[in-house]
Design a protein around this motif. Sequence first.
Motif, PDB file in Angstrom:
ATOM      1  N   GLU A  64      48.236  14.606 -37.336  1.00 38.18           N
ATOM      2  CA  GLU A  64      49.145  15.692 -36.975  1.00 38.18           C
ATOM      3  C   GLU A  64      48.409  17.027 -36.972  1.00 38.18           C
ATOM      4  O   GLU A  64      48.590  17.847 -36.065  1.00 38.18           O
ATOM      5  CB  GLU A  64      50.312  15.737 -37.958  1.00 38.18           C
ATOM      6  N   ASP A 110      55.216   3.469 -40.691  1.00 40.96           N
ATOM      7  CA  ASP A 110      56.628   3.444 -40.353  1.00 40.96           C
ATOM      8  C   ASP A 110      56.814   3.794 -38.878  1.00 40.96           C
ATOM      9  O   ASP A 110      56.140   4.687 -38.354  1.00 40.96           O
ATOM     10  CB  ASP A 110      57.357   4.461 -41.245  1.00 40.96           C
ATOM     11  N   ASP A 111      57.740   3.100 -38.217  1.00 40.93           N
ATOM     12  CA  ASP A 111      57.988   3.342 -36.789  1.00 40.93           C
ATOM     13  C   ASP A 111      58.385   4.788 -36.517  1.00 40.93           C
ATOM     14  O   ASP A 111      57.995   5.365 -35.495  1.00 40.93           O
ATOM     15  CB  ASP A 111      59.075   2.400 -36.262  1.00 40.93           C
ATOM     16  N   LEU A 112      59.178   5.374 -37.403  1.00 43.04           N
ATOM     17  CA  LEU A 112      59.610   6.759 -37.196  1.00 43.04           C
ATOM     18  C   LEU A 112      58.427   7.715 -37.244  1.00 43.04           C
ATOM     19  O   LEU A 112      58.359   8.669 -36.471  1.00 43.04           O
ATOM     20  CB  LEU A 112      60.651   7.157 -38.249  1.00 43.04           C
ATOM     21  N   GLU A 113      57.481   7.454 -38.148  1.00 46.29           N
ATOM     22  CA  GLU A 113      56.289   8.303 -38.245  1.00 46.29           C
ATOM     23  C   GLU A 113      55.428   8.152 -36.994  1.00 46.29           C
ATOM     24  O   GLU A 113      54.924   9.130 -36.447  1.00 46.29           O
ATOM     25  CB  GLU A 113      55.493   7.923 -39.502  1.00 46.29           C
ATOM     26  N   ARG A 114      55.260   6.921 -36.527  1.00 46.35           N
ATOM     27  CA  ARG A 114      54.490   6.688 -35.309  1.00 46.35           C
ATOM     28  C   ARG A 114      55.154   7.384 -34.111  1.00 46.35           C
ATOM     29  O   ARG A 114      54.486   8.038 -33.309  1.00 46.35           O
ATOM     30  CB  ARG A 114      54.366   5.189 -35.038  1.00 46.35           C
ATOM     31  N   ASP A 115      56.480   7.252 -34.020  1.00 47.13           N
ATOM     32  CA  ASP A 115      57.202   7.876 -32.906  1.00 47.13           C
ATOM     33  C   ASP A 115      57.099   9.393 -32.962  1.00 47.13           C
ATOM     34  O   ASP A 115      57.009  10.057 -31.924  1.00 47.13           O
ATOM     35  CB  ASP A 115      58.677   7.454 -32.922  1.00 47.13           C
ATOM     36  N   ARG A 116      57.111   9.961 -34.158  1.00 46.06           N
ATOM     37  CA  ARG A 116      57.008  11.416 -34.308  1.00 46.06           C
ATOM     38  C   ARG A 116      55.657  11.921 -33.813  1.00 46.06           C
ATOM     39  O   ARG A 116      55.567  12.919 -33.096  1.00 46.06           O
ATOM     40  CB  ARG A 116      57.215  11.785 -35.780  1.00 46.06           C
TER      41      ARG A 116
END
Length: 198
Positions: A64, A110-116
């Motif tokens: 990030e 986590d999928d949410l972290e990857r998507d972010r």
Amino acid sequence: MTTNPPIRIGVLGAHSTGKTMLLKRIEMELRGNGMAPVRTGSIGKRAALNGLPKMQKHTAASTEWIIAQGIADEIAAAARGADVILADRAPYDALAYFNAALEFRGEQIDDLERDRLLLLASSQLPKYDLLLATVLDETMPVQAKHDYDPRYRVLVDQHTHALLISEEIPHLRVTSDPDSQAYAVVQALEMCLTEAAV
């Protein structure tokens, strides 16, 4: 400061595949044609100076930071009046390095972290006029001062091109072949001159 948004060319690919040299060649040609390009870079070095892990040790936080720092560098280059911004490591480059690091370590996130992270990188895509993706040639030696893991380098190359294909991102593949390099330089120069004339 320019009144029009600068032309943006980004490069991405595994380490020691000629990214910086390619941008230097494009920069030289642009300057020879009266344009004012600004080349960004050294993000990895700055990440290390800030205590952030890189290469095989990449984390979501370091990824990030690298993406955000690249965005900030490009904004600063535009503010300095660049006709053309030559981004040494476009945002998807950081994602490829991170994905390769995860596979290298046998980890998942986590999928949410990857998507972010994917959203952060993809939000910058509309700004780019041309993306150049270098292709790994394993016969080409890496710089002696670097301690690179060859398996990780291959993984970065694989993840770079897999991301570009899966996200359907228009790009130009650039191999180590001199003709491929020369073609990329010509394409970049012609695009910039055409855009500047509009």
